[in-house]
Design a protein around this motif. Structure first.
Motif, PDB file in Angstrom:
ATOM      1  N   ALA A  25      16.356  73.518 -32.350  1.00 29.42           N
ATOM      2  CA  ALA A  25      17.764  73.450 -32.740  1.00 29.42           C
ATOM      3  C   ALA A  25      17.977  73.976 -34.155  1.00 29.42           C
ATOM      4  N   PHE A  26      17.057  73.653 -35.064  1.00 26.50           N
ATOM      5  CA  PHE A  26      17.202  74.100 -36.441  1.00 26.50           C
ATOM      6  C   PHE A  26      16.708  75.523 -36.645  1.00 26.50           C
ATOM      7  N   ALA A  27      15.892  76.025 -35.755  1.00 28.81           N
ATOM      8  CA  ALA A  27      15.342  77.365 -35.900  1.00 28.81           C
ATOM      9  C   ALA A  27      16.344  78.440 -35.476  1.00 28.81           C
ATOM     10  N   ALA A  28      17.319  78.070 -34.661  1.00 26.24           N
ATOM     11  CA  ALA A  28      18.289  79.048 -34.183  1.00 26.24           C
ATOM     12  C   ALA A  28      19.137  79.549 -35.346  1.00 26.24           C
ATOM     13  N   ASP A  29      19.326  80.841 -35.404  1.00 27.52           N
ATOM     14  CA  ASP A  29      20.142  81.432 -36.461  1.00 27.52           C
ATOM     15  C   ASP A  29      21.609  81.117 -36.204  1.00 27.52           C
ATOM     16  N   PRO A  30      22.350  80.782 -37.246  1.00 25.79           N
ATOM     17  CA  PRO A  30      23.789  80.567 -37.077  1.00 25.79           C
ATOM     18  C   PRO A  30      24.444  81.868 -36.596  1.00 25.79           C
ATOM     19  N   VAL A  31      25.497  81.732 -35.839  1.00 28.87           N
ATOM     20  CA  VAL A  31      26.178  82.880 -35.259  1.00 28.87           C
ATOM     21  C   VAL A  31      27.295  83.356 -36.188  1.00 28.87           C
ATOM     22  N   LYS A  32      27.276  84.644 -36.504  1.00 29.55           N
ATOM     23  CA  LYS A  32      28.354  85.247 -37.296  1.00 29.55           C
ATOM     24  C   LYS A  32      29.452  85.688 -36.337  1.00 29.55           C
ATOM     25  N   VAL A  33      30.692  85.436 -36.707  1.00 27.15           N
ATOM     26  CA  VAL A  33      31.826  85.800 -35.864  1.00 27.15           C
ATOM     27  C   VAL A  33      32.021  87.315 -35.894  1.00 27.15           C
ATOM     28  N   PRO A  34      31.930  87.965 -34.722  1.00 25.87           N
ATOM     29  CA  PRO A  34      32.225  89.402 -34.692  1.00 25.87           C
ATOM     30  C   PRO A  34      33.740  89.618 -34.591  1.00 25.87           C
ATOM     31  N   TYR A  72      37.067  77.452 -45.411  1.00 26.83           N
ATOM     32  CA  TYR A  72      35.730  78.007 -45.660  1.00 26.83           C
ATOM     33  C   TYR A  72      34.809  76.887 -46.121  1.00 26.83           C
ATOM     34  N   GLN A  73      33.745  76.629 -45.380  1.00 28.89           N
ATOM     35  CA  GLN A  73      32.872  75.498 -45.661  1.00 28.89           C
ATOM     36  C   GLN A  73      31.613  75.900 -46.424  1.00 28.89           C
ATOM     37  N   GLY A  74      31.783  76.717 -47.395  1.00 28.08           N
ATOM     38  CA  GLY A  74      30.685  77.132 -48.255  1.00 28.08           C
ATOM     39  C   GLY A  74      31.232  77.396 -49.636  1.00 28.08           C
ATOM     40  N   LYS A  75      30.355  77.845 -50.510  1.00 30.40           N
ATOM     41  CA  LYS A  75      30.822  78.232 -51.847  1.00 30.40           C
ATOM     42  C   LYS A  75      31.381  79.647 -51.760  1.00 30.40           C
ATOM     43  N   ALA A  76      32.296  79.989 -52.629  1.00 32.07           N
ATOM     44  CA  ALA A  76      32.878  81.331 -52.640  1.00 32.07           C
ATOM     45  C   ALA A  76      31.798  82.389 -52.825  1.00 32.07           C
ATOM     46  N   PRO A  82      30.274  78.553 -42.513  1.00 32.74           N
ATOM     47  CA  PRO A  82      30.990  78.084 -41.327  1.00 32.74           C
ATOM     48  C   PRO A  82      32.496  77.945 -41.560  1.00 32.74           C
ATOM     49  N   CYS A  83      33.249  78.101 -40.478  1.00 32.91           N
ATOM     50  CA  CYS A  83      34.699  77.928 -40.514  1.00 32.91           C
ATOM     51  C   CYS A  83      35.122  77.164 -39.258  1.00 32.91           C
ATOM     52  N   PRO A  84      35.872  76.070 -39.401  1.00 32.46           N
ATOM     53  CA  PRO A  84      36.308  75.309 -38.228  1.00 32.46           C
ATOM     54  C   PRO A  84      37.266  76.077 -37.319  1.00 32.46           C
ATOM     55  N   LEU A  90      29.873  81.390 -38.394  1.00 30.86           N
ATOM     56  CA  LEU A  90      29.937  81.911 -39.756  1.00 30.86           C
ATOM     57  C   LEU A  90      30.963  83.030 -39.905  1.00 30.86           C
ATOM     58  N   VAL A  91      31.736  82.954 -40.974  1.00 31.04           N
ATOM     59  CA  VAL A  91      32.684  84.017 -41.323  1.00 31.04           C
ATOM     60  C   VAL A  91      32.285  84.585 -42.679  1.00 31.04           C
ATOM     61  N   ALA A  92      32.692  85.805 -42.931  1.00 30.50           N
ATOM     62  CA  ALA A  92      32.359  86.477 -44.186  1.00 30.50           C
ATOM     63  C   ALA A  92      33.225  85.951 -45.322  1.00 30.50           C
ATOM     64  N   SER A  93      32.625  85.744 -46.473  1.00 38.20           N
ATOM     65  CA  SER A  93      33.373  85.306 -47.650  1.00 38.20           C
ATOM     66  C   SER A  93      34.458  86.314 -48.004  1.00 38.20           C
TER      67      SER A  93
END
Length: 104
Positions: A25-34, A72-76, A82-84, A90-93
Motif C-alpha cells: 500500500a505504501f509502495a504504490a506511487d501516488p497518482v498524478k491527475v492527467p 492544495y494539501q501540500g506546501k506551495a 493531493p487535492c480533495p 496529486l495536482v501540480a502546484s
C-alpha cells in the motif's frame, strides 16, 4: 504461557501477510491527475495555469494556481500534492482548476 508450533505458525503468517499488504500500500506511487481525466476536464484543470482557457473559465485570474489554493494539501513549494477535488490524487502546484479558492 506455552505456545504450540501451530499457534506460532498461524500468528507468523498473519503478521507476515499484514506487513506485506502494508508495504504494498505504501509502495504504490501516488497518482498524478492527467488533464484527460473526466473530473479534470469538467473543472478545466491544467498542469500549467498559464494555459487556462480564459474565455471558457472566466474565474481565472493571473497569479492563481494550485499552490496558493485552499484545497492544495501540500506546501506551495511542493511540485505536486493531493487535492480533495480529485479524490486526493496529486495536482501540480503550478496548475489550476475552476474549483480554485484562494488560501487564507
Amino acid at each position: 504461557m506455552k505456545t504450540s508450533r501451530r499457534t506460532f505458525l498461524i500468528s507468523s503468517i498473519g503478521v507476515a501477510s499484514t506487513l506485506a499488504l502494508t508495504r504494498t500500500a505504501f509502495a504504490a506511487d501516488p497518482v498524478k491527475v492527467p488533464e484527460s481525466d473526466p473530473t479534470a476536464q469538467a473543472l478545466g484543470y491544467k498542469l500549467d495555469a498559464s494555459k487556462v482557457d480564459k474565455a471558457k473559465f472566466t474565474r481565472y485570474a493571473a497569479g492563481q494556481d494550485c499552490g496558493n489554493c485552499s484545497f492544495y494539501q501540500g506546501k506551495a513549494s511542493d511540485e505536486f500534492a493531493p487535492c480533495p477535488m480529485f479524490a486526493n490524487k496529486l495536482v501540480a502546484s503550478k496548475g489550476w482548476c475552476n474549483a480554485y479558492n484562494k488560501k487564507a
